[in-house]
Design an enzyme around this catalytic site. Sequence first.
Site, PDB file in Angstrom:
ATOM      1  N   ASP A  85       0.792  -1.229   0.000  1.00  0.00           N
ATOM      2  CA  ASP A  85       0.000   0.000   0.000  1.00  0.00           C
ATOM      3  C   ASP A  85       0.823   1.276   0.000  1.00  0.00           C
ATOM      4  O   ASP A  85       0.326   2.346   0.340  1.00  0.00           O
ATOM      5  CB  ASP A  85      -0.892  -0.018   1.252  1.00  0.00           C
ATOM      6  CG  ASP A  85      -0.078  -0.227   2.526  1.00  0.00           C
ATOM      7  OD1 ASP A  85       1.141   0.038   2.493  1.00  0.00           O
ATOM      8  OD2 ASP A  85      -0.651  -0.657   3.541  1.00  0.00           O
ATOM      9  N   GLU A  91      -0.034  -8.931  -1.373  1.00  0.00           N
ATOM     10  CA  GLU A  91      -0.698  -8.365  -0.180  1.00  0.00           C
ATOM     11  C   GLU A  91      -1.913  -7.527  -0.617  1.00  0.00           C
ATOM     12  O   GLU A  91      -2.096  -6.370  -0.220  1.00  0.00           O
ATOM     13  CB  GLU A  91       0.254  -7.552   0.702  1.00  0.00           C
ATOM     14  CG  GLU A  91      -0.242  -7.424   2.133  1.00  0.00           C
ATOM     15  CD  GLU A  91       0.704  -6.641   3.044  1.00  0.00           C
ATOM     16  OE1 GLU A  91       0.594  -5.414   3.134  1.00  0.00           O
ATOM     17  OE2 GLU A  91       1.554  -7.300   3.688  1.00  0.00           O
ATOM     18  N   GLU A 120      -2.308   5.072   2.811  1.00  0.00           N
ATOM     19  CA  GLU A 120      -2.197   3.661   2.411  1.00  0.00           C
ATOM     20  C   GLU A 120      -3.530   3.025   2.032  1.00  0.00           C
ATOM     21  O   GLU A 120      -3.589   2.221   1.099  1.00  0.00           O
ATOM     22  CB  GLU A 120      -1.531   2.847   3.531  1.00  0.00           C
ATOM     23  CG  GLU A 120      -0.046   3.162   3.744  1.00  0.00           C
ATOM     24  CD  GLU A 120       0.212   4.381   4.617  1.00  0.00           C
ATOM     25  OE1 GLU A 120      -0.769   4.983   5.126  1.00  0.00           O
ATOM     26  OE2 GLU A 120       1.393   4.755   4.787  1.00  0.00           O
ATOM     27  N   ARG A 133       1.822   8.607   9.122  1.00  0.00           N
ATOM     28  CA  ARG A 133       1.525  10.032   8.874  1.00  0.00           C
ATOM     29  C   ARG A 133       0.376  10.550   9.744  1.00  0.00           C
ATOM     30  O   ARG A 133       0.436  11.653  10.261  1.00  0.00           O
ATOM     31  CB  ARG A 133       1.166  10.226   7.396  1.00  0.00           C
ATOM     32  CG  ARG A 133       2.352  10.508   6.522  1.00  0.00           C
ATOM     33  CD  ARG A 133       1.942  10.643   5.065  1.00  0.00           C
ATOM     34  NE  ARG A 133       2.968  11.313   4.274  1.00  0.00           N
ATOM     35  CZ  ARG A 133       4.118  10.765   3.908  1.00  0.00           C
ATOM     36  NH1 ARG A 133       4.417   9.546   4.283  1.00  0.00           N
ATOM     37  NH2 ARG A 133       4.993  11.451   3.188  1.00  0.00           N
TER      38      ARG A 133
HETATM   39  C1  UD1 Z   1       6.573   5.039   3.944  1.00  0.00           C
HETATM   40  C2  UD1 Z   1       5.206   4.615   3.386  1.00  0.00           C
HETATM   41  C3  UD1 Z   1       4.387   3.933   4.471  1.00  0.00           C
HETATM   42  C4  UD1 Z   1       5.168   2.816   5.125  1.00  0.00           C
HETATM   43  C5  UD1 Z   1       6.525   3.309   5.586  1.00  0.00           C
HETATM   44  C6  UD1 Z   1       7.350   2.163   6.092  1.00  0.00           C
HETATM   45  C7  UD1 Z   1       4.132   6.032   1.688  1.00  0.00           C
HETATM   46  C8  UD1 Z   1       3.373   7.255   1.415  1.00  0.00           C
HETATM   47  N1  UD1 Z   1       4.464   5.809   2.962  1.00  0.00           N
HETATM   48  O1  UD1 Z   1       6.303   6.025   4.928  1.00  0.00           O
HETATM   49  O2  UD1 Z   1       3.219   3.396   3.882  1.00  0.00           O
HETATM   50  O3  UD1 Z   1       4.440   2.344   6.236  1.00  0.00           O
HETATM   51  O4  UD1 Z   1       7.216   3.911   4.481  1.00  0.00           O
HETATM   52  O5  UD1 Z   1       8.436   2.590   6.845  1.00  0.00           O
HETATM   53  O6  UD1 Z   1       4.448   5.291   0.789  1.00  0.00           O
HETATM   54  N2  UD1 Z   1      14.016   8.588   5.298  1.00  0.00           N
HETATM   55  C9  UD1 Z   1      15.393   8.505   5.239  1.00  0.00           C
HETATM   56  N3  UD1 Z   1      15.973   7.304   4.945  1.00  0.00           N
HETATM   57  C10 UD1 Z   1      15.255   6.178   4.716  1.00  0.00           C
HETATM   58  C11 UD1 Z   1      13.864   6.268   4.800  1.00  0.00           C
HETATM   59  C12 UD1 Z   1      13.261   7.470   5.068  1.00  0.00           C
HETATM   60  O7  UD1 Z   1      16.094   9.484   5.442  1.00  0.00           O
HETATM   61  O8  UD1 Z   1      15.858   5.126   4.470  1.00  0.00           O
HETATM   62  C13 UD1 Z   1      13.394   9.900   5.590  1.00  0.00           C
HETATM   63  C14 UD1 Z   1      13.441  10.855   4.381  1.00  0.00           C
HETATM   64  O9  UD1 Z   1      13.625  12.171   4.828  1.00  0.00           O
HETATM   65  C15 UD1 Z   1      12.057  10.717   3.784  1.00  0.00           C
HETATM   66  C16 UD1 Z   1      11.218  10.528   5.047  1.00  0.00           C
HETATM   67  O10 UD1 Z   1      12.021   9.703   5.900  1.00  0.00           O
HETATM   68  O11 UD1 Z   1      11.676  11.823   3.011  1.00  0.00           O
HETATM   69  C17 UD1 Z   1       9.849   9.936   4.855  1.00  0.00           C
HETATM   70  O12 UD1 Z   1       9.867   8.795   4.026  1.00  0.00           O
HETATM   71  P1  UD1 Z   1       8.498   8.391   3.259  1.00  0.00           P
HETATM   72  O13 UD1 Z   1       8.766   7.165   2.472  1.00  0.00           O
HETATM   73  O14 UD1 Z   1       7.935   9.552   2.550  1.00  0.00           O
HETATM   74  O15 UD1 Z   1       7.479   8.125   4.438  1.00  0.00           O
HETATM   75  P2  UD1 Z   1       7.425   6.977   5.515  1.00  0.00           P
HETATM   76  O16 UD1 Z   1       6.819   7.547   6.737  1.00  0.00           O
HETATM   77  O17 UD1 Z   1       8.731   6.312   5.584  1.00  0.00           O
HETATM   78  N1  UDP Z   2      11.378  -3.117  10.867  1.00  0.00           N
HETATM   79  C1  UDP Z   2      12.766  -3.190  10.870  1.00  0.00           C
HETATM   80  N2  UDP Z   2      13.466  -2.313  11.658  1.00  0.00           N
HETATM   81  C2  UDP Z   2      12.849  -1.378  12.419  1.00  0.00           C
HETATM   82  C3  UDP Z   2      11.427  -1.287  12.390  1.00  0.00           C
HETATM   83  C4  UDP Z   2      10.722  -2.170  11.591  1.00  0.00           C
HETATM   84  O1  UDP Z   2      13.344  -4.050  10.214  1.00  0.00           O
HETATM   85  O2  UDP Z   2      13.547  -0.623  13.119  1.00  0.00           O
HETATM   86  C5  UDP Z   2      10.629  -4.065  10.033  1.00  0.00           C
HETATM   87  C6  UDP Z   2       9.490  -4.794  10.719  1.00  0.00           C
HETATM   88  O3  UDP Z   2       9.958  -5.979  11.330  1.00  0.00           O
HETATM   89  C7  UDP Z   2       8.541  -5.087   9.578  1.00  0.00           C
HETATM   90  C8  UDP Z   2       8.726  -3.885   8.676  1.00  0.00           C
HETATM   91  O4  UDP Z   2       9.991  -3.317   9.021  1.00  0.00           O
HETATM   92  O5  UDP Z   2       8.937  -6.224   8.839  1.00  0.00           O
HETATM   93  C9  UDP Z   2       7.622  -2.910   8.938  1.00  0.00           C
HETATM   94  O6  UDP Z   2       7.990  -1.701   8.454  1.00  0.00           O
HETATM   95  P1  UDP Z   2       7.307  -0.358   8.935  1.00  0.00           P
HETATM   96  O7  UDP Z   2       6.794  -0.486  10.317  1.00  0.00           O
HETATM   97  O8  UDP Z   2       8.298   0.706   8.648  1.00  0.00           O
HETATM   98  O9  UDP Z   2       6.121  -0.183   7.866  1.00  0.00           O
HETATM   99  P2  UDP Z   2       4.637  -0.776   7.744  1.00  0.00           P
HETATM  100  O10 UDP Z   2       4.668  -2.242   7.870  1.00  0.00           O
HETATM  101  O11 UDP Z   2       3.825  -0.096   8.789  1.00  0.00           O
HETATM  102  O12 UDP Z   2       4.225  -0.313   6.385  1.00  0.00           O
END
Ligand code: UD1
Ligand code: UDP
Length: 366
Positions: free
Chosen positions: A94, A116, A130, A203
Site C-alpha cells: 500500500d 498483499e 495507504e 503520517r
Molecule cells: C513510507 C510509506 C508507508 C510505510 C513506511 C514504512 C508512503 C506514502 N508511505 O512512509 O506506507 O508504512 O514507508 O516505513 O508510501 N528517510 C530517510 N531514509 C530512509 C527512509 C526514510 O532518510 O531510508 C526519511 C526521508 O527524509 C524521507 C522521510 O524519511 O523523506 C519519509 O519517508 P516516506 O517514504 O515519505 O514516508 P514513511 O513515513 O517512511
Molecule cells: N522493521 C525493521 N526495523 C525497524 C522497524 C521495523 O526491520 O527498526 C521491520 C518490521 O519488522 C517489519 C517492517 O519493518 O517487517 C515494517 O515496516 P514499517 O513499520 O516501517 O512499515 P509498515 O509495515 O507499517 O508499512
Amino acid sequence: MVVFGTRPEAIKMAPVILALQKDDRFRTIVVNTGQHQQMVDQVLEVFGITPDFNLRIMVEGQTLNQITCGVLDRLDPVLTSARSRPDVVLVHGDTTTAFAAALAAFYQKIPVGHVEAGLRSGDKFSPYPEEMNRILIDDLANIHFAPTELNRANLLKEGHAGEYIFVTGNTVVDAMKYTVADSYKSRWLKDGMCNVLLTMHRRENWGRPMASVFRAVNRLVADFKDLNVIFPMHLNAKVREIAREYLVASDRVQLVEPFGVFDMHNVLERCSFAMTDSGGIQEEAVSLGVPVLVLRDTTERGEGVESGILQLVGTAEQSVYDAAKRLLTDAFLDARTGKGAEIYGNGKASQRIVEGLYDSLLKVAS
Ligand code: UD1
Ligand code: UDP
C-alpha cells in the site's frame, strides 16, 4: 519485474524475489525506486539481493506528490526499454511506490500483480494514504495475491470476482524463516525485565497522537520499574523530532537507530509485548505470539484482533496507559502465550505466489 521502494516492501518482497530467481520459468528484474534509502539497503544486505535498477527518488522530507511523480517519471524508461520491458509488474502492499508503479505499468498496458492485496480498514484516511493506495492498486491490478480469506472477501465485495485472486498467506512469515534464530543475542533486551518494543511512524499519527502515546510511555516507565522500552526510531525527521521532544530517554527507554530486519525480528520475538502503528509488525507479532497494542484507530489486520494477539487501543494517553498496565500486571501471563498463530500463513506464501503467477500470466498477457 518486481518493484519496491520502502523497508516493508523490501522485507516482504525479498522471499518472492528469491523464489522467482530460483525458478527457470522466469527472468526476474528487480527495481528499487529508492523511496527509502538506508532502510531498504539494510534489508537487501540481509537477503543478498542486488537490484537491477535503483531509481533513487528519495528526498529529505518528501511529499506524497514528489514520491508519485518521481516513480512515474523514472520507472517509465525502465518499463519501455527493450532490455527491461517486463511481461508483468509485481508490486507490494500500500505504499506510494506500489501505487505509482502499478499506475506506470497500467499506462504501458503491462499486467500488474498485487502482492498483499485486499487489506482494508474501511476508512479512506486511516491509514493515510495507504488505504486509498491499496484500493487504487487493486483496481489497477490483474492478479491479486491475498494473504487471507478475509482479504479475498474484501476483493470480491469490491467487484474483483472476474480477476485472478490467490489466497497465499503473507510473505512476511516467509521472511522470518530467514531471520529468526535461536542463537540470537541482543544488546537492547534486558534479562529479567519486561522488554517492550515500541515503533511509530504513520503520517496520521504525526503530532498530537504520537505525543500522547509518548506521554503514556513515560508514565508507564515511571510506574513499572522492571519495564524496558526499546524504540528503534524511523529515519523520518518528523518522527525523530517528536520522539526526542516527548519521550524521556533513559537506560529503560532506549531510543535507537532503525534495526536491521535480522535484529528486528529477533528482538520482537523475545519481547513481552509490542506497541506499534506498523502494519508489518502486527503480522509478525501474531505469527510469533507476541501481544501487540496497536497504536491506531483502525486496523486492516482484523484477523489478528480476532485472535486476541492484537488489541486496537488508539493513541489517547489514558487508553494506551491502561492497556499497557493490564499487560504489565494481571492479564500479562494470559496474553503472552508464546504460541504464534498461522493466521498469516506458514512460510509458503512466496511459492504460492510464484505458482499463481505462472498459472495466470500467459492468460493475462494474451
Ligand atoms: C513510507 C510509506 C508507508 C510505510 C513506511 C514504512 C508512503 C506514502 N508511505 O512512509 O506506507 O508504512 O514507508 O516505513 O508510501 N528517510 C530517510 N531514509 C530512509 C527512509 C526514510 O532518510 O531510508 C526519511 C526521508 O527524509 C524521507 C522521510 O524519511 O523523506 C519519509 O519517508 P516516506 O517514504 O515519505 O514516508 P514513511 O513515513 O517512511
Ligand atoms: N522493521 C525493521 N526495523 C525497524 C522497524 C521495523 O526491520 O527498526 C521491520 C518490521 O519488522 C517489519 C517492517 O519493518 O517487517 C515494517 O515496516 P514499517 O513499520 O516501517 O512499515 P509498515 O509495515 O507499517 O508499512
